[in-house]
Design a protein around this motif. Structure first.
Motif, PDB file in Angstrom:
ATOM      1  N   ALA A   1       4.612 -75.518   1.600  1.00 32.72           N
ATOM      2  CA  ALA A   1       3.770 -75.884   0.462  1.00 32.72           C
ATOM      3  C   ALA A   1       3.932 -77.362   0.105  1.00 32.72           C
ATOM      4  O   ALA A   1       2.938 -78.068  -0.138  1.00 32.72           O
ATOM      5  N   LEU A   2       5.167 -77.850   0.095  1.00 36.68           N
ATOM      6  CA  LEU A   2       5.403 -79.236  -0.314  1.00 36.68           C
ATOM      7  C   LEU A   2       4.874 -80.245   0.686  1.00 36.68           C
ATOM      8  O   LEU A   2       4.395 -81.315   0.299  1.00 36.68           O
ATOM      9  N   VAL A   3       4.961 -79.943   1.982  1.00 37.70           N
ATOM     10  CA  VAL A   3       4.433 -80.920   2.947  1.00 37.70           C
ATOM     11  C   VAL A   3       2.917 -81.002   2.837  1.00 37.70           C
ATOM     12  O   VAL A   3       2.323 -82.059   3.125  1.00 37.70           O
ATOM     13  N   LEU A   4       2.278 -79.938   2.396  1.00 37.38           N
ATOM     14  CA  LEU A   4       0.827 -79.994   2.173  1.00 37.38           C
ATOM     15  C   LEU A   4       0.503 -80.821   0.936  1.00 37.38           C
ATOM     16  O   LEU A   4      -0.512 -81.528   0.899  1.00 37.38           O
ATOM     17  N   VAL A   5       1.364 -80.760  -0.082  1.00 31.53           N
ATOM     18  CA  VAL A   5       1.162 -81.564  -1.283  1.00 31.53           C
ATOM     19  C   VAL A   5       1.420 -83.041  -0.985  1.00 31.53           C
ATOM     20  O   VAL A   5       0.631 -83.917  -1.375  1.00 31.53           O
ATOM     21  N   LEU A   6       2.499 -83.342  -0.278  1.00 33.98           N
ATOM     22  CA  LEU A   6       2.908 -84.729  -0.043  1.00 33.98           C
ATOM     23  C   LEU A   6       2.058 -85.429   1.011  1.00 33.98           C
ATOM     24  O   LEU A   6       1.873 -86.645   0.966  1.00 33.98           O
ATOM     25  N   GLY A   7       1.575 -84.671   1.984  1.00 36.26           N
ATOM     26  CA  GLY A   7       0.827 -85.291   3.071  1.00 36.26           C
ATOM     27  C   GLY A   7       1.737 -85.837   4.156  1.00 36.26           C
ATOM     28  O   GLY A   7       2.959 -85.727   4.096  1.00 36.26           O
ATOM     29  N   LYS A   8       1.115 -86.453   5.141  1.00 37.28           N
ATOM     30  CA  LYS A   8       1.842 -86.906   6.326  1.00 37.28           C
ATOM     31  C   LYS A   8       2.537 -88.238   6.082  1.00 37.28           C
ATOM     32  O   LYS A   8       2.100 -89.048   5.263  1.00 37.28           O
ATOM     33  N   ARG A   9       3.616 -88.452   6.821  1.00 33.86           N
ATOM     34  CA  ARG A   9       4.287 -89.749   6.800  1.00 33.86           C
ATOM     35  C   ARG A   9       3.381 -90.825   7.387  1.00 33.86           C
ATOM     36  O   ARG A   9       2.485 -90.531   8.194  1.00 33.86           O
ATOM     37  N   VAL A  10       3.607 -92.061   6.999  1.00 33.77           N
ATOM     38  CA  VAL A  10       2.835 -93.171   7.532  1.00 33.77           C
ATOM     39  C   VAL A  10       2.974 -93.213   9.058  1.00 33.77           C
ATOM     40  O   VAL A  10       4.096 -93.250   9.584  1.00 33.77           O
ATOM     41  N   GLY A  11       1.874 -93.175   9.758  1.00 35.81           N
ATOM     42  CA  GLY A  11       1.873 -93.269  11.215  1.00 35.81           C
ATOM     43  C   GLY A  11       2.031 -91.954  11.950  1.00 35.81           C
ATOM     44  O   GLY A  11       1.890 -91.900  13.172  1.00 35.81           O
ATOM     45  N   TRP A  12       2.332 -90.866  11.239  1.00 30.94           N
ATOM     46  CA  TRP A  12       2.518 -89.569  11.906  1.00 30.94           C
ATOM     47  C   TRP A  12       1.166 -88.932  12.177  1.00 30.94           C
ATOM     48  O   TRP A  12       0.278 -89.005  11.327  1.00 30.94           O
ATOM     49  N   PRO A  13       0.938 -88.291  13.324  1.00 32.35           N
ATOM     50  CA  PRO A  13       1.890 -88.003  14.410  1.00 32.35           C
ATOM     51  C   PRO A  13       1.908 -89.041  15.531  1.00 32.35           C
ATOM     52  O   PRO A  13       2.609 -88.860  16.513  1.00 32.35           O
ATOM     53  N   ARG A  14       1.118 -90.103  15.357  1.00 32.29           N
ATOM     54  CA  ARG A  14       1.117 -91.135  16.405  1.00 32.29           C
ATOM     55  C   ARG A  14       2.522 -91.681  16.604  1.00 32.29           C
ATOM     56  O   ARG A  14       2.965 -91.905  17.730  1.00 32.29           O
ATOM     57  N   GLU A  15       3.225 -91.902  15.497  1.00 26.33           N
ATOM     58  CA  GLU A  15       4.623 -92.305  15.538  1.00 26.33           C
ATOM     59  C   GLU A  15       5.466 -91.139  15.036  1.00 26.33           C
ATOM     60  O   GLU A  15       5.366 -90.750  13.876  1.00 26.33           O
TER      61      GLU A  15
END
Length: 453
Positions: free
Chosen positions: A179-193
């Motif tokens: 649930a929290l990763v959906l709220v926070l969103g992806k890290r900068v550059g992920w999944p390319r980095e």
């Protein structure tokens, strides 16, 4: 009834072992993380020890283990403002002082909250994490512990089994992490980095401490030193060993080489899966469980790339998936021959699907409840005080942005041995400036800028 010194001594040791698991988790997660986010990652685990311990003492234990209620226990029965040191203040028929049992279960609450943090690395405000940890422990973990272990809806009314925390700990934490990763969103550059683990020896050390402490987690949950304790201890070892092998076999076939990170992760997957089932299945079934959990979790961690959710350190792939596997395994291989708590044998050992259905329903209730409340809490925090650091702070490093310190200070100004905030502030920098050197002298070799992570 008098105090049973043998049971009390065993549970005190088990309590200390379970406490050790959270610093072990901090090392495991910290090594898997980037170097410039390691301290923030570890701080989320250590802060869980501080915060949840206090909440558990004052009201968490009475919510979870107070008598009565489908969803929460009697709020006044074990309130932390009371004192329990009398001869009659023992837990059940075990002869264990109440405070020892409170402390033992306290460590479960602590590590369950800390487990969630692995999904959030490199992008979570520390203040937001503390607010979430307090809210989720209060609204989710304490009531779920009652529903599973305190005679509530899942363990009492439905009759689902969970010896040491497959639903209450691992599925619970895994659903919240998703649930929290959906709220926070992806890290900068992920999944390319996709950052690689910066310190693999720390990963292995953390996994080893988790494995060591897990014997208190599982075998300690019997609360006495008897044959069931021995069974839980043995099943914990062989399932974990088999899961380690299952994970590295998948790596070997899929990637051509087994890795230490894979072996460490496989061991954790085995520990997760055997947790709910350790006292309800035979050792042979535990070995099979470990092999399946190790292989399936090794494959499950790749789902985040296909489905697009940025679970940094694979809490969902290991704890959520592994918890479900272990919970359902009871319905497949649970047998009354090893535990009187198994009312009907599992589907694959001569029984029917009754127990399997109960296990699935219990796990589903925890999944939905934890996910919904965690998402609502995370969303509310994000829209008020903010839950995610800025993109600039994320790129530069969350350790410095949130804590004003770094795990590895290699700057020439501190001689490579400076300490975080002290080094940054120049505190303690009392060494005299170097004497001027002859212009003809060879210049010092520059310090390499390349650091792990």
């Amino acid at each position: 009834m008098e105090i049973d010194t043998g049971n009390t001594a065993w549970l005190l040791v088990s309590t200390a072992l379970v406490l050790l698991m959270t610093p072990g988790l901090a090392l495991f997660y910290g090594g898997l993380n980037r170097s410039k986010g390691m301290l923030n990652m570890m701080m989320m685990s250590f802060s869980s020890i501080g915060l949840v311990s206090i909440l558990w003492l004052f009201y968490g234990f009475t919510v979870a283990f107070g008598e009565g209620g489908k969803f929460i226990g009697d709020l006044g029965q074990y309130l932390g403002t009371k004192t329990f040191v009398g001869e009659s203040d023992l837990w059940g028929e075990t002869g264990i002082p109440l405070y020892v049992f409170i402390a033992f279960q306290m460590m479960f609450a602590v590590i369950t909250v800390a487990l969630i943090s692995g999904a959030l690395s490199d992008r979570t405000k520390f203040a937001g994490w503390l607010v979430f940890a307090a809210g989720w422990a209060t609204l989710v973990y304490f009531p779920v512990a009652h529903m599973v272990w305190g005679g509530g809806l899942i363990g009492g009314d439905i009759g689902a089994l969970d010896f040491a925390g497959g639903t209450a700990v691992h599925i619970n934490a895994g659903a919240a992490a998703l649930a929290l990763v959906l709220v926070l969103g992806k890290r900068v550059g992920w999944p390319r980095e996709s950052p690689k683990p910066h310190n693999i020896p720390l990963v292995a050390l953390g996994a080893g401490l988790l494995w060591f402490g897990w014997f208190g987690f599982n075998a300690g949950s019997e609360l006495t030193a008897d044959g069931v304790t021995a069974l839980a201890f043995m099943n914990t070892q062989v399932a974990t060993a088999a899961a380690l092998l299952g994970w590295i076999v998948v790596e070997w076939v899929r990637d051509g080489r087994p890795t230490l990170v894979g072996a460490s992760s496989g061991a954790v997957a085995g520990l997760v899966a055997i947790t709910p089932a350790c006292a309800f299945i035979t050792p042979a079934a535990a070995v099979l469980l470990g092999l399946v959990a190790g292989a399936v979790c090794a494959l499950a961690v790749g789902l985040k790339y296909r489905l697009g959710y940025d679970d940094s350190l694979d809490v969902v792939g290991v704890h959520f998936v592994g918890g479900w596997i272990g919970c359902l395994w009871i319905g497949l291989f649970g047998t009354a021959s090893v535990s009187s708590l198994v009312a009907s044998d599992g589907l694959l050992v001569g029984g029917d699907a009754t127990l399997l259905g109960k296990q699935a329903l219990g796990a589903l209730i925890v999944t939905v409840y934890s996910f919904v409340i965690a998402y609502a809490l995370g969303f509310a925090i994000d829209k008020t005080i903010g839950f995610r650091i800025s993109a600039e702070a994320e790129v530069d490093g969350i350790d410095v942005a949130e804590h004003a310190e770094s795990a590895y200070d290699l700057s020439p100004s501190t001689g490579g041995s400076g300490g975080g905030a002290f080094a940054m502030a120049g505190i303690g920098a009392t060494r005299p400036a170097p004497e001027p050197t002859d212009a003809a002298e060879e210049p010092a070799e520059p310090v390499s800028e390349k650091v792990a992570g």
